[in-house]
Design a protein around this motif. Structure first.
Motif, PDB file in Angstrom:
ATOM      1  N   ALA A 160       1.186  -1.540  -0.092  1.00 58.99           N
ATOM      2  CA  ALA A 160       0.226   0.228  -0.131  1.00 58.99           C
ATOM      3  C   ALA A 160       0.771   0.841  -0.330  1.00 58.99           C
ATOM      4  CB  ALA A 160      -0.937   0.260   1.323  1.00 58.99           C
ATOM      5  N   ALA A 161       0.013   2.247  -0.083  1.00 56.69           N
ATOM      6  CA  ALA A 161       0.772   3.376  -0.114  1.00 56.69           C
ATOM      7  C   ALA A 161       1.757   4.417  -1.346  1.00 56.69           C
ATOM      8  CB  ALA A 161       1.038   4.260   1.520  1.00 56.69           C
ATOM      9  N   GLU A 162       1.546   3.605  -2.632  1.00 57.40           N
ATOM     10  CA  GLU A 162       2.534   3.904  -3.869  1.00 57.40           C
ATOM     11  C   GLU A 162       2.068   4.994  -4.636  1.00 57.40           C
ATOM     12  OE1 GLU A 162       5.313   3.204  -5.219  1.00 57.40           O
ATOM     13  OE2 GLU A 162       5.674   1.060  -5.071  1.00 57.40           O
ATOM     14  N   LEU A 163       2.105   6.102  -3.156  1.00 62.59           N
ATOM     15  CA  LEU A 163       1.716   7.331  -3.699  1.00 62.59           C
ATOM     16  C   LEU A 163       2.357   8.205  -4.957  1.00 62.59           C
ATOM     17  CD1 LEU A 163       0.738   8.533   0.041  1.00 62.59           C
ATOM     18  CD2 LEU A 163      -0.485   7.264  -1.622  1.00 62.59           C
ATOM     19  N   GLY A 164       3.231   7.782  -4.759  1.00 59.65           N
ATOM     20  CA  GLY A 164       3.892   8.546  -5.825  1.00 59.65           C
ATOM     21  C   GLY A 164       3.641   8.527  -7.627  1.00 59.65           C
ATOM     22  N   HIS A 165       2.674   6.821  -7.395  1.00 61.51           N
ATOM     23  CA  HIS A 165       1.880   6.181  -9.255  1.00 61.51           C
ATOM     24  C   HIS A 165       0.975   6.320  -9.021  1.00 61.51           C
ATOM     25  CE1 HIS A 165       6.582   5.281 -10.173  1.00 61.51           C
ATOM     26  NE2 HIS A 165       6.451   5.075  -8.471  1.00 61.51           N
ATOM     27  N   MET A 166       0.123   7.693  -8.370  1.00 61.98           N
ATOM     28  CA  MET A 166      -1.175   7.887  -8.398  1.00 61.98           C
ATOM     29  C   MET A 166      -1.066   9.145  -9.425  1.00 61.98           C
ATOM     30  SD  MET A 166      -3.318  10.767  -6.150  1.00 61.98           S
ATOM     31  CE  MET A 166      -1.556  11.575  -5.614  1.00 61.98           C
ATOM     32  N   THR A 167      -1.739   8.590 -10.570  1.00 62.40           N
ATOM     33  CA  THR A 167      -2.219   9.676 -11.642  1.00 62.40           C
ATOM     34  C   THR A 167      -2.792  10.356 -11.980  1.00 62.40           C
ATOM     35  OG1 THR A 167      -1.995   7.671 -13.122  1.00 62.40           O
ATOM     36  CG2 THR A 167      -2.768   9.627 -14.079  1.00 62.40           C
ATOM     37  N   ILE A 168      -2.021  11.896 -11.449  1.00 60.46           N
ATOM     38  CA  ILE A 168      -2.832  12.788 -11.623  1.00 60.46           C
ATOM     39  C   ILE A 168      -3.389  13.094 -13.037  1.00 60.46           C
ATOM     40  CG2 ILE A 168      -1.943  13.325  -9.581  1.00 60.46           C
ATOM     41  CD1 ILE A 168      -0.286  15.631 -10.770  1.00 60.46           C
ATOM     42  N   ASN A 169      -2.878  13.113 -14.523  1.00 65.95           N
ATOM     43  CA  ASN A 169      -3.225  13.813 -15.658  1.00 65.95           C
ATOM     44  C   ASN A 169      -2.990  12.319 -16.709  1.00 65.95           C
ATOM     45  OD1 ASN A 169      -3.148  15.170 -18.514  1.00 65.95           O
ATOM     46  ND2 ASN A 169      -1.442  16.243 -17.527  1.00 65.95           N
ATOM     47  N   PHE A 170      -4.281  12.081 -17.023  1.00 63.32           N
ATOM     48  CA  PHE A 170      -3.710  11.208 -17.373  1.00 63.32           C
ATOM     49  C   PHE A 170      -3.637  11.146 -19.438  1.00 63.32           C
ATOM     50  CE2 PHE A 170      -8.109  12.082 -18.229  1.00 63.32           C
ATOM     51  CZ  PHE A 170      -9.033  12.014 -19.622  1.00 63.32           C
ATOM     52  N   ASN A 176       8.114   6.093 -15.711  1.00 64.27           N
ATOM     53  CA  ASN A 176       9.173   5.202 -15.226  1.00 64.27           C
ATOM     54  C   ASN A 176       8.669   3.790 -14.933  1.00 64.27           C
ATOM     55  OD1 ASN A 176      11.476   6.654 -16.338  1.00 64.27           O
ATOM     56  ND2 ASN A 176      12.239   7.060 -13.941  1.00 64.27           N
ATOM     57  N   CYS A 177       7.268   4.249 -14.176  1.00 62.57           N
ATOM     58  CA  CYS A 177       6.391   3.242 -14.051  1.00 62.57           C
ATOM     59  C   CYS A 177       5.722   2.005 -14.650  1.00 62.57           C
ATOM     60  CB  CYS A 177       5.719   3.239 -12.879  1.00 62.57           C
ATOM     61  SG  CYS A 177       4.458   4.179 -13.450  1.00 62.57           S
ATOM     62  N   GLY A 178       5.548   3.100 -15.762  1.00 56.85           N
ATOM     63  CA  GLY A 178       4.913   2.485 -17.209  1.00 56.85           C
ATOM     64  C   GLY A 178       3.039   3.787 -17.346  1.00 56.85           C
ATOM     65  N   PHE A 179       2.872   4.431 -16.065  1.00 53.38           N
ATOM     66  CA  PHE A 179       1.726   5.056 -16.316  1.00 53.38           C
ATOM     67  C   PHE A 179       1.676   5.873 -16.537  1.00 53.38           C
ATOM     68  CE2 PHE A 179      -0.552   2.363 -12.754  1.00 53.38           C
ATOM     69  CZ  PHE A 179      -1.052   1.633 -13.122  1.00 53.38           C
ATOM     70  N   ARG A 180       0.637   7.739 -16.878  1.00 55.70           N
ATOM     71  CA  ARG A 180       1.796   8.528 -17.821  1.00 55.70           C
ATOM     72  C   ARG A 180       0.710   9.385 -16.726  1.00 55.70           C
ATOM     73  NH1 ARG A 180       3.086  10.060 -22.465  1.00 55.70           N
ATOM     74  NH2 ARG A 180       2.906   8.262 -24.070  1.00 55.70           N
ATOM     75  N   GLY A 181       1.682  10.406 -16.670  1.00 57.73           N
ATOM     76  CA  GLY A 181       0.534  11.668 -15.678  1.00 57.73           C
ATOM     77  C   GLY A 181       0.876  11.796 -14.173  1.00 57.73           C
ATOM     78  N   CYS A 182       1.848  10.361 -13.117  1.00 59.18           N
ATOM     79  CA  CYS A 182       2.054  10.078 -12.043  1.00 59.18           C
ATOM     80  C   CYS A 182       2.864  11.611 -11.366  1.00 59.18           C
ATOM     81  CB  CYS A 182       3.298   9.334 -11.739  1.00 59.18           C
ATOM     82  SG  CYS A 182       2.421   7.336 -12.645  1.00 59.18           S
ATOM     83  N   LEU A 183       2.490  11.265 -10.073  1.00 60.83           N
ATOM     84  CA  LEU A 183       2.936  12.090  -9.615  1.00 60.83           C
ATOM     85  C   LEU A 183       3.871  12.180  -9.327  1.00 60.83           C
ATOM     86  CD1 LEU A 183       2.377  15.130  -6.199  1.00 60.83           C
ATOM     87  CD2 LEU A 183       2.353  12.715  -5.093  1.00 60.83           C
ATOM     88  N   GLU A 184       5.005  11.398  -9.151  1.00 59.91           N
ATOM     89  CA  GLU A 184       5.407  11.264  -9.331  1.00 59.91           C
ATOM     90  C   GLU A 184       6.563  12.303 -10.285  1.00 59.91           C
ATOM     91  OE1 GLU A 184       9.595   7.986 -10.084  1.00 59.91           O
ATOM     92  OE2 GLU A 184       8.492   8.075  -8.039  1.00 59.91           O
ATOM     93  N   THR A 185       6.209  12.531 -11.411  1.00 57.04           N
ATOM     94  CA  THR A 185       6.729  13.116 -12.695  1.00 57.04           C
ATOM     95  C   THR A 185       6.243  14.342 -12.577  1.00 57.04           C
ATOM     96  OG1 THR A 185       4.202  13.321 -13.803  1.00 57.04           O
ATOM     97  CG2 THR A 185       6.182  11.367 -14.334  1.00 57.04           C
TER      98      THR A 185
END
Length: 314
Positions: A160-170, A176-185
């Motif tokens: 739980a709590a992979e909060l940096g990989h919550m997408t906020i802009n699809f 780097n995780c494969g998703f787009r617009g993650c908080l980390e970006t």
């Protein structure tokens, strides 16, 4: 006084030390994280723990356990690193608790590095006294930790709590995780630097090489009024505030703590995030939540790792 060994395993360094229940670091050692990865790291870890155990014995200190915080996905119930991080070579599928217990008979606890940072914040830091806590660590990536009803929220196996990989802009950039617009970006050091460098290079084109900047330098230029840096910071603050509001809506915390290398001397970032949040979110959920800067030292990962001995042993 009670003491434990704490170990913080990161992409560039391993920090290990003897820590009191109150968070005092009596003695510590730091080594570079071996670039070859798994086997060399395990050997380095063994030597550090044996050195610290010997130091404790020579100084009449009784150790109660060993706590390890590491980058990557960790199953704390099995003491196993499931998958590592790009910063550490071949650092996955390791029963780390078993490895350490092969040469030490002390109780061993293993968890994700940001989970142990969250423990440190709740036990000794900015979130002390609160039982509903969100923690975001902004550094090379963005990690998260959640405490609910006074205990870490772990999920089914600890992921739980992979909060940096919550997408906020699809429609955003690919993470780097494969998703787009993650908080980390939006809020990690490398992505802050990348945005600044991309803006500068777009203006210069191919006619002139532009020296790459770090996130720290981006912030310095922002305070000097640089228009590129201003745009980058505005994008960062908007993304970070949006992520924080989403998390507040989901978890209804009492306090959100922001820490990590990006937040070094970052009270001004806290202030801007608070301003941005005023225009976002459901007021009954958002208005009373404290947004605070971590007030722990650079040893916070080490201290949080050691605290597992007492928190997990309750």
């Amino acid at each position: 006084m009670e003491y434990s060994i704490g170990v913080d395993i990161g992409g560039t360094k391993i920090l290990a030390g003897i820590v009191s229940r109150g968070g005092e670091v009596l003695y510590k050692q730091k080594v570079p994280t071996p670039k070859m990865g798994r086997n060399d790291i395990l050997q380095e870890l063994k030597e550090l723990i044996e050195n610290l155990t010997q130091w404790a014995s020579l100084n009449d200190i009784t150790l109660q356990g060993i706590g390890i915080g590491t980058a990557g996905q960790v199953n704390p119930f099995e003491g196993k690193i499931l998958s590592g991080t790009a910063n550490i070579n071949n650092w996955g599928d390791i029963y780390l608790q078993q490895e350490v217990n092969s040469y030490s008979d002390l109780p061993v606890y293993v968890d994700n590095d940001v989970n142990v940072l969250t423990l440190a914040e709740a036990e000794l830091g900015a979130a002390k006294g609160y039982h509903e806590v969100l923690c975001l660590a902004l550094g090379t990536g963005v990690g998260g930790g959640i405490i609910s009803k006074g205990e870490l929220l772990r999920g089914a196996w600890g992921g739980a709590a992979e909060l940096g990989h919550m997408t906020i802009n699809f429609d955003g950039e690919q993470c780097n995780c494969g998703f787009r617009g993650c908080l980390e970006t939006y809020a990690s050091g490398p992505w802050i630097a990348k945005r600044m460098n991309d803006l500068r290079n777009a203006v210069k084109g191919n006619k002139e090489a532009v020296v790459s900047l770090t996130s720290e330098e981006v912030f310095r230029f922002y305070h000097l009024g640089d228009p590129f840096a201003t745009k980058v910071v505005q994008t960062m603050i908007r993304g970070l505030a949006t992520g924080v509001v989403n998390l507040i809506h989901i978890f209804n915390p009492q306090i959100v703590v922001l820490g990590g290398g990006v937040m070094y001397d970052g009270q001004w970032i806290i202030d801007l995030v608070k301003q941005e949040i005023q225009s976002l979110g459901i007021r009954t959920l958002v208005d009373d939540v404290k947004i605070e800067l971590s007030n722990l030292s650079n040893d916070s990962g080490l201290i949080g790792a050691a605290l597992q001995t007492w928190v997990n042993g309750r």
